[in-house]
Design an enzyme around this catalytic site. Structure first.
Site, PDB file in Angstrom:
ATOM      1  CG  ASN A  87      -1.493   1.344   1.547  1.00 39.26           C
ATOM      2  OD1 ASN A  87      -2.452   1.792   0.940  1.00 39.26           O
ATOM      3  ND2 ASN A  87      -0.876   2.030   2.518  1.00 39.26           N
ATOM      4  CB  SER A 139      -4.116   4.839  -8.523  1.00 39.69           C
ATOM      5  OG  SER A 139      -4.856   6.015  -8.788  1.00 39.69           O
ATOM      6  CE1 TYR A 152       0.255   7.608  -6.747  1.00 44.27           C
ATOM      7  CE2 TYR A 152      -1.575   8.016  -8.249  1.00 44.27           C
ATOM      8  CZ  TYR A 152      -1.100   7.558  -7.034  1.00 44.27           C
ATOM      9  OH  TYR A 152      -1.986   7.039  -6.110  1.00 44.27           O
ATOM     10  CB  VAL A 153      -0.218   7.779 -14.731  1.00 44.37           C
ATOM     11  CG1 VAL A 153      -0.793   6.892 -15.827  1.00 44.37           C
ATOM     12  CG2 VAL A 153      -1.252   8.811 -14.271  1.00 44.37           C
TER      13      VAL A 153
HETATM   14  P1  NAI Z   1      -0.965   8.571   2.580  1.00 47.53           P
HETATM   15  O1  NAI Z   1       0.013   9.529   2.025  1.00 47.53           O
HETATM   16  O2  NAI Z   1      -2.013   9.044   3.521  1.00 47.53           O
HETATM   17  O3  NAI Z   1      -0.204   7.336   3.259  1.00 47.53           O
HETATM   18  C1  NAI Z   1       0.885   6.725   2.651  1.00 47.53           C
HETATM   19  C2  NAI Z   1       1.721   6.042   3.711  1.00 47.53           C
HETATM   20  O4  NAI Z   1       2.864   5.486   3.056  1.00 47.53           O
HETATM   21  C3  NAI Z   1       2.228   7.020   4.772  1.00 47.53           C
HETATM   22  O5  NAI Z   1       2.000   6.526   6.061  1.00 47.53           O
HETATM   23  C4  NAI Z   1       3.716   7.135   4.456  1.00 47.53           C
HETATM   24  O6  NAI Z   1       4.518   7.361   5.597  1.00 47.53           O
HETATM   25  C5  NAI Z   1       3.995   5.773   3.840  1.00 47.53           C
HETATM   26  N1  NAI Z   1       5.212   5.821   3.037  1.00 47.53           N
HETATM   27  C6  NAI Z   1       5.537   6.730   2.078  1.00 47.53           C
HETATM   28  N2  NAI Z   1       6.778   6.502   1.638  1.00 47.53           N
HETATM   29  C7  NAI Z   1       7.248   5.423   2.311  1.00 47.53           C
HETATM   30  C8  NAI Z   1       8.482   4.713   2.295  1.00 47.53           C
HETATM   31  N3  NAI Z   1       9.502   5.087   1.520  1.00 47.53           N
HETATM   32  N4  NAI Z   1       8.613   3.653   3.124  1.00 47.53           N
HETATM   33  C9  NAI Z   1       7.613   3.285   3.943  1.00 47.53           C
HETATM   34  N5  NAI Z   1       6.428   3.929   4.006  1.00 47.53           N
HETATM   35  C10 NAI Z   1       6.254   4.979   3.197  1.00 47.53           C
HETATM   36  O7  NAI Z   1      -1.616   7.871   1.304  1.00 47.53           O
HETATM   37  P2  NAI Z   1      -3.030   7.156   1.095  1.00 47.53           P
HETATM   38  O8  NAI Z   1      -3.927   8.125   0.453  1.00 47.53           O
HETATM   39  O9  NAI Z   1      -3.448   6.424   2.303  1.00 47.53           O
HETATM   40  O10 NAI Z   1      -2.621   6.136  -0.072  1.00 47.53           O
HETATM   41  C11 NAI Z   1      -2.274   4.790   0.154  1.00 47.53           C
HETATM   42  C12 NAI Z   1      -2.123   4.097  -1.183  1.00 47.53           C
HETATM   43  O11 NAI Z   1      -3.323   4.250  -1.937  1.00 47.53           O
HETATM   44  C13 NAI Z   1      -0.995   4.666  -2.046  1.00 47.53           C
HETATM   45  O12 NAI Z   1      -0.361   3.619  -2.741  1.00 47.53           O
HETATM   46  C14 NAI Z   1      -1.733   5.569  -3.009  1.00 47.53           C
HETATM   47  O13 NAI Z   1      -1.032   5.736  -4.203  1.00 47.53           O
HETATM   48  C15 NAI Z   1      -3.021   4.804  -3.215  1.00 47.53           C
HETATM   49  N6  NAI Z   1      -4.125   5.605  -3.681  1.00 47.53           N
HETATM   50  C16 NAI Z   1      -4.631   6.647  -2.952  1.00 47.53           C
HETATM   51  C17 NAI Z   1      -5.690   7.393  -3.449  1.00 47.53           C
HETATM   52  C18 NAI Z   1      -6.301   8.521  -2.696  1.00 47.53           C
HETATM   53  O14 NAI Z   1      -7.201   9.163  -3.236  1.00 47.53           O
HETATM   54  N7  NAI Z   1      -5.898   8.808  -1.478  1.00 47.53           N
HETATM   55  C19 NAI Z   1      -6.263   7.111  -4.757  1.00 47.53           C
HETATM   56  C20 NAI Z   1      -5.660   6.005  -5.431  1.00 47.53           C
HETATM   57  C21 NAI Z   1      -4.637   5.300  -4.899  1.00 47.53           C
END
Ligand code: NAI
Length: 244
Positions: A87, A139, A152-153
């Site tokens: 994730n 996504s 990202y895409v």
């Molecule tokens: P967020 O930014 O709230 O959480 C992402 C988490 O990943 C954070 O806790 C961060 O510390 C952790 N992270 C980032 N880089 C890291 C690294 N190098 N090592 C370990 N942990 C790391 O993001 P969210 O919105 O919860 O997204 C989660 C997933 O869902 C992502 O893959 C995102 O691309 C995907 N997603 C989110 C959407 C949205 O609308 N929020 C839409 C489509 C996909």
């Protein structure tokens, strides 16, 4: 999901935290991994308050060394991993013409390469056990494209390809590999968007609301369950109908 152990990357907040809570709620023991240990402690506290078992572990998905070290440590201290949720993800948006190679590499490195490397770590145990679930968070933009997000895409389209490739390689050992493709979800990642952008996005969603992290977690919990035993190599869109 009793007797199953799940490993959820990026579970310090947002969608990852909800996935960790949902899997714990279904009875799995959950290894919560992220860069942000403070956030992880809160996730683990919520799991334990609900009667579940959680293990907190700092990981840097951008580093192969960190990934190898963490999975070795988790196996030793927490046991075999049955369910992996890839994730953790980042964005570094910008128009392609001006996008730096650093921003391209950073996003591909965490979102795509990181997912591959984590999957690689859990494969030997799953192959031996002849059971496993790998769930990659893709996504909607990996399916539809989006301006200003070429990196990202590409990473998310790559995650969909990775899902299909692994599903074909691992299926004979009862390991399923699927992707969940969230639409527009209320998290820190989308909180910063300007009001006009939000309005424009909402106008494209038949269900007329943003999704919640729990909407995504419910799909992940289903794909991790025995009910989803015959589903592999699929991309489950959880997007309110935004992309069909
Ligand atoms: P967020 O930014 O709230 O959480 C992402 C988490 O990943 C954070 O806790 C961060 O510390 C952790 N992270 C980032 N880089 C890291 C690294 N190098 N090592 C370990 N942990 C790391 O993001 P969210 O919105 O919860 O997204 C989660 C997933 O869902 C992502 O893959 C995102 O691309 C995907 N997603 C989110 C959407 C949205 O609308 N929020 C839409 C489509 C996909």
């Amino acid at each position: 999901m009793a007797n199953r152990t799940a490993f959820v990357t990026g579970s310090a907040r947002g969608i990852g935290r909800s996935c960790a809570l949902a899997l714990a709620g279904a009875g799995a023991r959950v290894a919560c991994a992220d860069l942000d240990v403070t956030g992880l402690e809160e996730t683990a506290k919520l799991i334990r308050e609900g009667g579940g078992e959680a293990y907190v572990i700092r990981i840097d998905i951008s580093s192969h060394e960190s990934i190898k070290e963490v999975f070795a440590k988790t196996a030793k201290e927490f046991g075999r991993i049955d369910i992996l949720v890839n994730n953790a993800g980042i964005t570094k948006d910008g128009l392609a013409m001006r996008m730096t190679k650093e921003n391209w590499d950073a996003v591909i490195g965490i979102n795509l390469t990181g997912s591959f490397l984590c999957a690689q770590q859990v494969m030997p145990g799953m192959l031996k056990e002849r059971w496993g679930r790998i769930i990659n968070i893709a996504s909607v933009v990996g399916q539809s494209g989006n301006p200003g997000q070429a990196n990202y895409v590409s990473s998310k389209a790559g995650v969909i390809g990775l899902t299909k490739g692994l599903a074909q390689e691992l299926g004979s050992r009862t390991i399923t590999v699927n992707a969940v493709a969230p639409g527009f979800i209320e998290t820190a990642m989308t909180a910063a968007l300007p009001e006009e952008v939000r309005k424009a996005m909402l106008s494209r969603i038949p269900l007329q609301r943003m999704g919640t992290p729990e909407d995504i977690a419910a799909a992940v919990r289903f794909l991790a369950s025995d009910d989803a035993a015959y589903i592999s190599g699929q991309v489950l869109g959880v997007n309110g109908g935004m992309y069909m």
